[in-house]
Scaffold this active site. Structure first.
Site, PDB file in Angstrom:
ATOM      1  N   THR A 151       0.857  -0.997   0.052  1.00 50.57           N
ATOM      2  CA  THR A 151      -0.163  -0.053  -0.327  1.00 50.57           C
ATOM      3  C   THR A 151       0.963   1.284   0.095  1.00 50.57           C
ATOM      4  O   THR A 151       1.891   1.287   0.492  1.00 50.57           O
ATOM      5  CB  THR A 151      -0.827  -0.028   1.231  1.00 50.57           C
ATOM      6  OG1 THR A 151      -1.640   1.363   1.597  1.00 50.57           O
ATOM      7  CG2 THR A 151      -0.253  -0.281   2.560  1.00 50.57           C
ATOM      8  N   ASP A 152       0.207   2.392  -0.533  1.00 51.45           N
ATOM      9  CA  ASP A 152       1.073   3.744  -0.543  1.00 51.45           C
ATOM     10  C   ASP A 152       1.093   3.961   0.975  1.00 51.45           C
ATOM     11  O   ASP A 152       1.940   5.089   1.247  1.00 51.45           O
ATOM     12  CB  ASP A 152       0.472   4.697  -1.165  1.00 51.45           C
ATOM     13  CG  ASP A 152      -1.185   4.898  -0.620  1.00 51.45           C
ATOM     14  OD1 ASP A 152      -1.844   4.301   0.049  1.00 51.45           O
ATOM     15  OD2 ASP A 152      -1.903   5.619  -1.493  1.00 51.45           O
ATOM     16  N   GLU A 153       0.406   3.504   1.915  1.00 53.06           N
ATOM     17  CA  GLU A 153       0.721   4.079   3.250  1.00 53.06           C
ATOM     18  C   GLU A 153       1.874   3.804   3.725  1.00 53.06           C
ATOM     19  O   GLU A 153       2.297   4.154   5.009  1.00 53.06           O
ATOM     20  CB  GLU A 153      -0.617   3.286   4.301  1.00 53.06           C
ATOM     21  CG  GLU A 153      -1.841   3.653   3.544  1.00 53.06           C
ATOM     22  CD  GLU A 153      -3.037   3.449   4.596  1.00 53.06           C
ATOM     23  OE1 GLU A 153      -2.851   3.620   5.799  1.00 53.06           O
ATOM     24  OE2 GLU A 153      -4.028   3.380   3.888  1.00 53.06           O
ATOM     25  N   TYR A 175      -1.063  -0.566  11.113  1.00 57.57           N
ATOM     26  CA  TYR A 175      -1.470  -1.039   9.890  1.00 57.57           C
ATOM     27  C   TYR A 175      -0.534  -0.912   8.853  1.00 57.57           C
ATOM     28  O   TYR A 175       0.030  -1.826   8.244  1.00 57.57           O
ATOM     29  CB  TYR A 175      -2.902  -0.479   9.280  1.00 57.57           C
ATOM     30  CG  TYR A 175      -3.150  -0.873   7.726  1.00 57.57           C
ATOM     31  CD1 TYR A 175      -3.133  -2.019   7.390  1.00 57.57           C
ATOM     32  CD2 TYR A 175      -2.944   0.179   6.704  1.00 57.57           C
ATOM     33  CE1 TYR A 175      -3.532  -2.296   5.898  1.00 57.57           C
ATOM     34  CE2 TYR A 175      -3.140  -0.034   5.430  1.00 57.57           C
ATOM     35  CZ  TYR A 175      -3.282  -1.372   5.092  1.00 57.57           C
ATOM     36  OH  TYR A 175      -3.286  -1.475   3.633  1.00 57.57           O
ATOM     37  N   LYS A 179       2.277  -3.364   7.145  1.00 55.52           N
ATOM     38  CA  LYS A 179       2.447  -3.445   5.635  1.00 55.52           C
ATOM     39  C   LYS A 179       3.869  -3.621   5.289  1.00 55.52           C
ATOM     40  O   LYS A 179       4.365  -4.284   4.418  1.00 55.52           O
ATOM     41  CB  LYS A 179       1.485  -2.821   5.158  1.00 55.52           C
ATOM     42  CG  LYS A 179       0.017  -2.974   5.265  1.00 55.52           C
ATOM     43  CD  LYS A 179      -0.453  -4.381   4.706  1.00 55.52           C
ATOM     44  CE  LYS A 179      -0.208  -4.630   3.122  1.00 55.52           C
ATOM     45  NZ  LYS A 179      -0.882  -5.858   2.835  1.00 55.52           N
TER      46      LYS A 179
HETATM   47  P1  NAD Z   1     -10.158  -6.471   2.797  1.00 57.46           P
HETATM   48  O1  NAD Z   1      -9.989  -6.390   4.455  1.00 57.46           O
HETATM   49  O2  NAD Z   1     -11.374  -6.488   2.063  1.00 57.46           O
HETATM   50  O3  NAD Z   1      -9.660  -8.233   2.683  1.00 57.46           O
HETATM   51  C1  NAD Z   1      -8.742  -9.103   3.294  1.00 57.46           C
HETATM   52  C2  NAD Z   1      -8.914 -10.457   3.109  1.00 57.46           C
HETATM   53  O4  NAD Z   1      -8.050 -11.186   3.995  1.00 57.46           O
HETATM   54  C3  NAD Z   1     -10.279 -10.970   3.894  1.00 57.46           C
HETATM   55  O5  NAD Z   1     -11.099 -11.691   2.977  1.00 57.46           O
HETATM   56  C4  NAD Z   1      -9.821 -11.555   4.922  1.00 57.46           C
HETATM   57  O6  NAD Z   1     -10.610 -12.713   5.428  1.00 57.46           O
HETATM   58  C5  NAD Z   1      -8.441 -12.094   4.517  1.00 57.46           C
HETATM   59  N1  NAD Z   1      -7.615 -12.747   5.800  1.00 57.46           N
HETATM   60  C6  NAD Z   1      -7.115 -11.628   6.768  1.00 57.46           C
HETATM   61  N2  NAD Z   1      -6.533 -12.447   7.460  1.00 57.46           N
HETATM   62  C7  NAD Z   1      -6.303 -13.576   7.070  1.00 57.46           C
HETATM   63  C8  NAD Z   1      -5.095 -14.795   7.322  1.00 57.46           C
HETATM   64  N3  NAD Z   1      -4.372 -14.460   8.332  1.00 57.46           N
HETATM   65  N4  NAD Z   1      -5.209 -15.630   6.508  1.00 57.46           N
HETATM   66  C9  NAD Z   1      -5.959 -15.727   5.345  1.00 57.46           C
HETATM   67  N5  NAD Z   1      -6.859 -14.595   5.113  1.00 57.46           N
HETATM   68  C10 NAD Z   1      -7.035 -13.716   5.809  1.00 57.46           C
HETATM   69  O7  NAD Z   1      -8.821  -6.110   2.382  1.00 57.46           O
HETATM   70  P2  NAD Z   1      -8.592  -5.352   0.681  1.00 57.46           P
HETATM   71  O8  NAD Z   1      -8.951  -3.978   0.972  1.00 57.46           O
HETATM   72  O9  NAD Z   1      -9.513  -6.051  -0.269  1.00 57.46           O
HETATM   73  O10 NAD Z   1      -7.328  -5.274   0.771  1.00 57.46           O
HETATM   74  C11 NAD Z   1      -6.414  -6.252   0.122  1.00 57.46           C
HETATM   75  C12 NAD Z   1      -4.970  -6.246   0.321  1.00 57.46           C
HETATM   76  O11 NAD Z   1      -4.721  -4.869  -0.596  1.00 57.46           O
HETATM   77  C13 NAD Z   1      -4.515  -5.885   1.623  1.00 57.46           C
HETATM   78  O12 NAD Z   1      -3.268  -6.516   1.824  1.00 57.46           O
HETATM   79  C14 NAD Z   1      -4.401  -4.355   1.867  1.00 57.46           C
HETATM   80  O13 NAD Z   1      -3.460  -4.044   2.529  1.00 57.46           O
HETATM   81  C15 NAD Z   1      -3.892  -4.051   0.320  1.00 57.46           C
HETATM   82  N6  NAD Z   1      -4.131  -2.713   0.097  1.00 57.46           N
HETATM   83  C16 NAD Z   1      -5.556  -2.314   0.231  1.00 57.46           C
HETATM   84  C17 NAD Z   1      -5.867  -1.055  -0.291  1.00 57.46           C
HETATM   85  C18 NAD Z   1      -7.259  -0.514  -0.011  1.00 57.46           C
HETATM   86  O14 NAD Z   1      -7.480   0.749  -0.168  1.00 57.46           O
HETATM   87  N7  NAD Z   1      -8.385  -1.095   0.397  1.00 57.46           N
HETATM   88  C19 NAD Z   1      -5.112   0.044  -0.926  1.00 57.46           C
HETATM   89  C20 NAD Z   1      -3.640  -0.601  -1.139  1.00 57.46           C
HETATM   90  C21 NAD Z   1      -3.511  -1.926  -0.765  1.00 57.46           C
HETATM   91  P1  TYD Z   2     -10.016   4.909   5.023  1.00 59.95           P
HETATM   92  O1  TYD Z   2     -11.090   4.441   4.074  1.00 59.95           O
HETATM   93  O2  TYD Z   2     -10.091   4.389   6.302  1.00 59.95           O
HETATM   94  O3  TYD Z   2      -8.767   4.752   4.303  1.00 59.95           O
HETATM   95  P2  TYD Z   2      -7.107   4.986   4.670  1.00 59.95           P
HETATM   96  O4  TYD Z   2      -6.944   5.321   6.255  1.00 59.95           O
HETATM   97  O5  TYD Z   2      -6.658   3.796   4.206  1.00 59.95           O
HETATM   98  O6  TYD Z   2      -6.947   6.175   4.097  1.00 59.95           O
HETATM   99  O7  TYD Z   2     -10.189   6.492   4.899  1.00 59.95           O
HETATM  100  C1  TYD Z   2     -10.044   7.599   4.265  1.00 59.95           C
HETATM  101  C2  TYD Z   2      -9.919   8.776   4.497  1.00 59.95           C
HETATM  102  O8  TYD Z   2     -11.050   8.928   4.954  1.00 59.95           O
HETATM  103  C3  TYD Z   2      -8.957   9.109   5.691  1.00 59.95           C
HETATM  104  O9  TYD Z   2      -8.207  10.306   5.420  1.00 59.95           O
HETATM  105  C4  TYD Z   2      -9.661   8.978   7.035  1.00 59.95           C
HETATM  106  C5  TYD Z   2     -10.759   9.394   6.143  1.00 59.95           C
HETATM  107  N1  TYD Z   2     -12.179   8.931   7.173  1.00 59.95           N
HETATM  108  C6  TYD Z   2     -13.181   9.730   7.852  1.00 59.95           C
HETATM  109  O10 TYD Z   2     -12.958  10.914   7.705  1.00 59.95           O
HETATM  110  N2  TYD Z   2     -14.092   9.205   8.703  1.00 59.95           N
HETATM  111  C7  TYD Z   2     -14.341   7.833   8.672  1.00 59.95           C
HETATM  112  O11 TYD Z   2     -15.264   7.346   9.310  1.00 59.95           O
HETATM  113  C8  TYD Z   2     -13.497   6.931   7.840  1.00 59.95           C
HETATM  114  C9  TYD Z   2     -13.749   5.529   7.943  1.00 59.95           C
HETATM  115  C10 TYD Z   2     -12.412   7.644   6.964  1.00 59.95           C
END
Ligand code: NAD
Ligand code: TYD
Length: 367
Positions: A151-153, A175, A179
């Site tokens: 992730t970019d985080e 988090y 990562k």
């Molecule tokens: P999500 O929380 O929707 O899905 C995570 C999945 O992993 C779930 O199905 C959960 O059951 C499974 N899981 C969790 N712990 C596990 C374990 N120990 N063993 C097996 N399965 C497990 O998350 P997402 O938003 O789909 O993110 C997927 C990946 O992409 C993550 O690695 C996250 O860090 C990365 N990512 C997410 C975003 C975003 O904005 N959502 C952005 C950049 C990167």
């Molecule tokens: P989020 O979807 O949690 O993603 P990330 O923290 O990975 O960027 O949040 C996106 C942005 O929205 C972040 O700046 C936090 C803000 N946010 C709120 O203001 N209120 C909320 O209830 C949530 C969940 C996020």
């Protein structure tokens, strides 16, 4: 497309992928999109089915006989070495989406983030290393390729400019730290053992099937119910938004063409302050701004993420979905799939919501 280093794509036709975390938001999009192409690819999903994962996210695959034939679901933990070993042995590549993925939950309870993000990644890498050894001994054709979804985080907050892949990592939430640790393990395996691995750093992702704990689906579903929308702090934090199909497509592209040992940023299509995202959602839903409440900020809240995407562009990837089109599709999807998100807002949801937002909403002010 071919790989820059070898001239050959990294996946053979009909390859068998192990997709960990494939029942979550982005993982399930990756699985659905790859299997729907009907090109012979086989996928085993390994997912623990935490509160964030659901087999219903893969119903389109399971109910299509041709796709179901090339798909298998295994419930389990990536930290379980006995379970993971044979699954990696049967795979041509491992794509690891599995993670605890919500920053706010990592602030409340960091431990699970470390277990999955650090120990879990280590278990997967050990299994991949063992299979590479078997390939070197002629016991299997090729070593499995490993892709770590990051992730970019990991860059931390970016006051100005755009993060490039060689920038230092400066995570600021549990988090993001988990990562970053996972990524660094991958890097160490590439350097120490010659593991064939690549890392992607995706931007903030949104779209259908996203768990309603995250900003965009939380605000859409709360607004549908005329519930308050809890905006953290001044709402001027900036994120770069990436539609889920583009994130999944870019991951597949890096899996096929990425150079071993390299990291690739996957930026989104629009960098905007949260206030503007919320305004657009309310416009699309026809709901009033008066639903928005200013609440106490997230501790350590990163002010801005922004990445440079030229390395991925040079590899041949382009996003396809604009922010406007992605938001319209997302709002439509949540409007039409109420049963899905009401189910995601069940179980531990009320307890989580009360813990995260109870005091915040009680002390909120006009936004
Ligand atoms: P999500 O929380 O929707 O899905 C995570 C999945 O992993 C779930 O199905 C959960 O059951 C499974 N899981 C969790 N712990 C596990 C374990 N120990 N063993 C097996 N399965 C497990 O998350 P997402 O938003 O789909 O993110 C997927 C990946 O992409 C993550 O690695 C996250 O860090 C990365 N990512 C997410 C975003 C975003 O904005 N959502 C952005 C950049 C990167
Ligand atoms: P989020 O979807 O949690 O993603 P990330 O923290 O990975 O960027 O949040 C996106 C942005 O929205 C972040 O700046 C936090 C803000 N946010 C709120 O203001 N209120 C909320 O209830 C949530 C969940 C996020």
């Amino acid at each position: 497309m071919t790989d820059h280093a070898t001239g050959a794509p990294h996946l053979r036709p009909g390859a068998h992928l192990l997709v960990t975390g494939g029942a979550g938001f982005i993982g399930s999009a990756f699985v659905r999109d790859m299997l729907a192409r009907r090109d012979g690819t086989r996928i085993t999903v390994l997912d623990k089915l935490t509160y964030a994962g659901s087999e219903s996210n893969l119903a389109a695959v399971a109910t299509d006989p041709e796709q179901a034939d090339r798909y298998r679901f295994v419930r389990g933990d990536i930290g379980d070495a006995e379970l993971v070993g044979p699954l990696v042995a049967a795979a041509d590549a491992v794509v690891n989406f599995a993670a605890e993925s919500h920053v706010d939950r990592s602030i409340l309870d960091p431990e699970a983030f470390l277990r999955t993000g650090v120990i879990g990644v280590h278990v997967l890498l050990e299994a991949v290393r063992r299979e590479a050894g078997r390939a070197a001994a002629g016991e299997r054709e090729t070593a499995p390729r490993y892709l770590q979804v990051s992730t970019d985080e990991v860059y931390g907050t970016v006051p100005d400019g755009h993060s490039v892949e060689t920038d230092g990592l400066a995570p600021r939430s549990p988090y993001a730290a988990a990562k970053a640790a996972g990524e660094l393990l991958v890097r160490s395996y590439c350097i120490t053992y010659g593991t064939d691995a690549v890392v992607t750093r995706g931007a903030n992702t949104y779209g259908p099937f996203q768990h309603p704990e995250k900003l965009i689906p939380l605000f859409i579903t709360n607004a549908i119910d005329d519930e308050p929308l809890p905006l953290y702090g001044d709402g001027m934090q900036r994120r770069d938004w990436l539609f889920v199909a583009d994130h999944a497509g870019a991951i597949e592209h890096v899996l096929r063409h990425g150079v071993a040992g390299e990291v690739y940023n996957i930026p989104g299509e629009l960098e905007v302050p949260n206030r503007e995202v919320v305004g657009r959602l309310l416009d699309a839903l026809g709901k009033p701004w008066s639903l928005v409440r200013t609440v106490e900020d997230r501790p350590g809240h990163d002010r801005r993420y922004a990445m440079d995407g030229s390395k991925l562009t040079a590899l041949g990837w382009r996003n396809r979905i604009s922010f406007d089109d992605g938001i319209a599709a997302t709002v439509d999807w949540f409007r039409s799939n109420e049963a899905w998100w009401r189910s995601a807002k069940s179980g531990d949801w009320d307890a989580y919501y009360a813990r995260q937002y109870g005091t915040r909403l009680a002390t909120s002010t006009e936004a």
